[in-house]
Design a protein around this motif. Structure first.
Motif, PDB file in Angstrom:
ATOM      1  N   UNK A  47      -0.926  15.504   6.793  1.00  0.00           N
ATOM      2  CA  UNK A  47      -1.453  14.139   6.818  1.00  0.00           C
ATOM      3  C   UNK A  47      -1.935  13.725   5.438  1.00  0.00           C
ATOM      4  N   UNK A  48      -2.667  14.603   4.774  1.00  0.00           N
ATOM      5  CA  UNK A  48      -3.168  14.299   3.437  1.00  0.00           C
ATOM      6  C   UNK A  48      -2.019  14.063   2.470  1.00  0.00           C
ATOM      7  N   UNK A  49      -1.015  14.947   2.500  1.00  0.00           N
ATOM      8  CA  UNK A  49       0.137  14.806   1.606  1.00  0.00           C
ATOM      9  C   UNK A  49       0.869  13.489   1.841  1.00  0.00           C
ATOM     10  N   UNK A  50       1.053  13.121   3.100  1.00  0.00           N
ATOM     11  CA  UNK A  50       1.787  11.897   3.429  1.00  0.00           C
ATOM     12  C   UNK A  50       1.021  10.651   3.000  1.00  0.00           C
ATOM     13  N   UNK A  51      -0.290  10.632   3.222  1.00  0.00           N
ATOM     14  CA  UNK A  51      -1.092   9.473   2.829  1.00  0.00           C
ATOM     15  C   UNK A  51      -1.094   9.320   1.307  1.00  0.00           C
ATOM     16  N   UNK A  52      -1.221  10.444   0.592  1.00  0.00           N
ATOM     17  CA  UNK A  52      -1.174  10.388  -0.877  1.00  0.00           C
ATOM     18  C   UNK A  52       0.163   9.820  -1.346  1.00  0.00           C
ATOM     19  N   UNK A  53       1.250  10.272  -0.723  1.00  0.00           N
ATOM     20  CA  UNK A  53       2.578   9.797  -1.115  1.00  0.00           C
ATOM     21  C   UNK A  53       2.717   8.297  -0.885  1.00  0.00           C
ATOM     22  N   UNK A  54       2.244   7.808   0.260  1.00  0.00           N
ATOM     23  CA  UNK A  54       2.349   6.381   0.566  1.00  0.00           C
ATOM     24  C   UNK A  54       1.516   5.555  -0.407  1.00  0.00           C
ATOM     25  N   UNK A  55       0.315   6.029  -0.724  1.00  0.00           N
ATOM     26  CA  UNK A  55      -0.553   5.289  -1.649  1.00  0.00           C
ATOM     27  C   UNK A  55       0.032   5.246  -3.054  1.00  0.00           C
ATOM     28  N   UNK A  56       0.871   6.233  -3.390  1.00  0.00           N
ATOM     29  CA  UNK A  56       1.541   6.227  -4.692  1.00  0.00           C
ATOM     30  C   UNK A  56       2.851   5.450  -4.656  1.00  0.00           C
ATOM     31  N   UNK A  57       3.161   4.840  -3.518  1.00  0.00           N
ATOM     32  CA  UNK A  57       4.396   4.084  -3.389  1.00  0.00           C
ATOM     33  C   UNK A  57       5.624   4.945  -3.203  1.00  0.00           C
ATOM     34  N   UNK A  58       5.433   6.179  -2.712  1.00  0.00           N
ATOM     35  CA  UNK A  58       6.545   7.111  -2.513  1.00  0.00           C
ATOM     36  C   UNK A  58       6.647   7.466  -1.027  1.00  0.00           C
ATOM     37  N   UNK A  59       6.914   6.431  -0.228  1.00  0.00           N
ATOM     38  CA  UNK A  59       6.964   6.615   1.212  1.00  0.00           C
ATOM     39  C   UNK A  59       8.035   7.588   1.660  1.00  0.00           C
ATOM     40  N   UNK A  60       9.147   7.669   0.911  1.00  0.00           N
ATOM     41  CA  UNK A  60      10.214   8.597   1.291  1.00  0.00           C
ATOM     42  C   UNK A  60       9.739  10.047   1.239  1.00  0.00           C
ATOM     43  N   UNK A  61       8.741  10.310   0.389  1.00  0.00           N
ATOM     44  CA  UNK A  61       8.172  11.655   0.331  1.00  0.00           C
ATOM     45  C   UNK A  61       7.427  11.966   1.622  1.00  0.00           C
ATOM     46  N   UNK A  62       6.746  10.964   2.179  1.00  0.00           N
ATOM     47  CA  UNK A  62       6.027  11.154   3.441  1.00  0.00           C
ATOM     48  C   UNK A  62       7.000  11.517   4.557  1.00  0.00           C
TER      49      UNK A  62
END
Length: 317
Positions: free
Chosen positions: A225-240
């Motif tokens: 969850x932490x990794x996915x939220x960080x990715x989305x906040x950085x504009x890297x939703x595909x990483x989530x």
């Protein structure tokens, strides 16, 4: 009260220990000059799944197969409905078609293997070896194909996943010490969580499987969850999205496989009656949403969250 304190301490230990383990391992890998793509595909995947692995092993040795199997199944359901739901609700997630075709196909195969093992009623050492061998083959194939492709969109996604792990700026020795300390904390956290969960299940009259599918599964999925939220906040939703798919593959092939190799598991009937079908349904829904327009929209994220709330209501009622 002591049991709830054990659960709380266990969850805190899993979060802190998992974070330290991932940061230490990734930093050490960077010091050794390992490429970001390899780090993202292997170390980040293994690291964020370490709470699930340690918890399932602890539960298996404690004679609580319901928690061990429920942790894997519940984590995958939670990854799809809760974590992907939260990520998509925060911002629409773009989908890489090539990565989805490959990793999505592996996820479907892994889910079918998991369903077959659960419906069989027993996950023995031979089945565990088959699951783990499939994970090794998947990683080897992905690393070879991405290395040959050289800078593909998929390899950039794996590298971006590695970038979600902060750089503590420590030496190699401190990084290794951090990873070891994180592993120790994770082990003790898992022990506290399993002990408290088993006792709470007894007191409340709930099955170990339900506890494994809910409290334990959600707790061990917090690193994802932490990794996915960080990715989305950085504009890297595909990483989530890649994090969710990769974690689900690791959970089935790696966590369930290794646990069964070390300690064969008897599968509770209630998981075979309901939860394995929910697992298959959520996997299909993930791929359907990802394939529709090659993006997971906000409304689809809200649908996933609503379905997770309904699933928990059914379990606990």
């Amino acid at each position: 009260m002591t049991d709830y304190l054990l659960i709380a301490l266990g969850l805190i230990g899993l979060v802190i220990g998992g974070e330290l383990l991932v940061r230490g391992a990734v930093t050490a890998a960077r010091r050794f000059g390992i490429s970001p793509m390899v780090i993202g595909l292997t170390l980040v995947g293994f690291g964020t799944s370490s709470p699930e692995l340690v918890t399932s092993l602890q539960a298996a040795f404690a004679g609580a197969p319901g928690i061990a199997v429920g942790n894997v199944v519940g984590s995958n359901i939670g990854n799809t409905l809760l974590i992907l739901g939260v990520a998509a609700a925060l911002a629409p997630i773009a989908v890489n078609p090539a990565a989805l075709r490959r990793d999505g196909s592996v996820l479907v195969l892994a889910t079918l293997l998991c369903a077959a093992a659960i419906l069989w009623g027993h996950v023995g050492r031979l089945a565990g070896l088959g699951l783990f061998a499939s994970l090794v083959a998947y990683l080897a194939f992905t690393l070879i194909t991405e290395a040959r492709a050289g800078g593909s969109a998929a390899s950039e996604m794996y590298a971006a996943e590695a970038d979600t792990v902060p750089e503590p700026g420590t030496s190699l020795g401190l990084a290794l010490l951090m990873a070891f300390g994180g592993l120790v904390i994770t082990i003790f956290g898992a022990r506290f969580l399993v002990e408290g969960a088993v006792n709470v299940a007894t007191v409340l009259g709930l099955s170990e499987a339900v506890i494994g599918l809910t409290i334990v599964a959600i707790g061990t999925s917090l690193p994802e969850l932490v990794t996915s939220v960080i990715a989305v906040r950085k504009g890297e939703g595909e990483v989530a999205l890649g994090n969710v798919i990769g974690s689900n593959i690791f959970n089935i092939l790696g966590i369930l496989g290794i646990t069964a190799i070390v300690h064969p598991l008897e599968v509770p009937e209630e998981i075979a009656r309901l939860d394995v079908w929910v697992l298959c349904g959520t996997t299909a829904l993930l791929l359907l949403f990802a394939r529709s327009g090659w993006r997971v929209a906000r409304r689809e994220g809200l649908v996933l969250l609503a379905l997770y709330a309904a699933y928990l209501w059914v379990l606990l009622s």
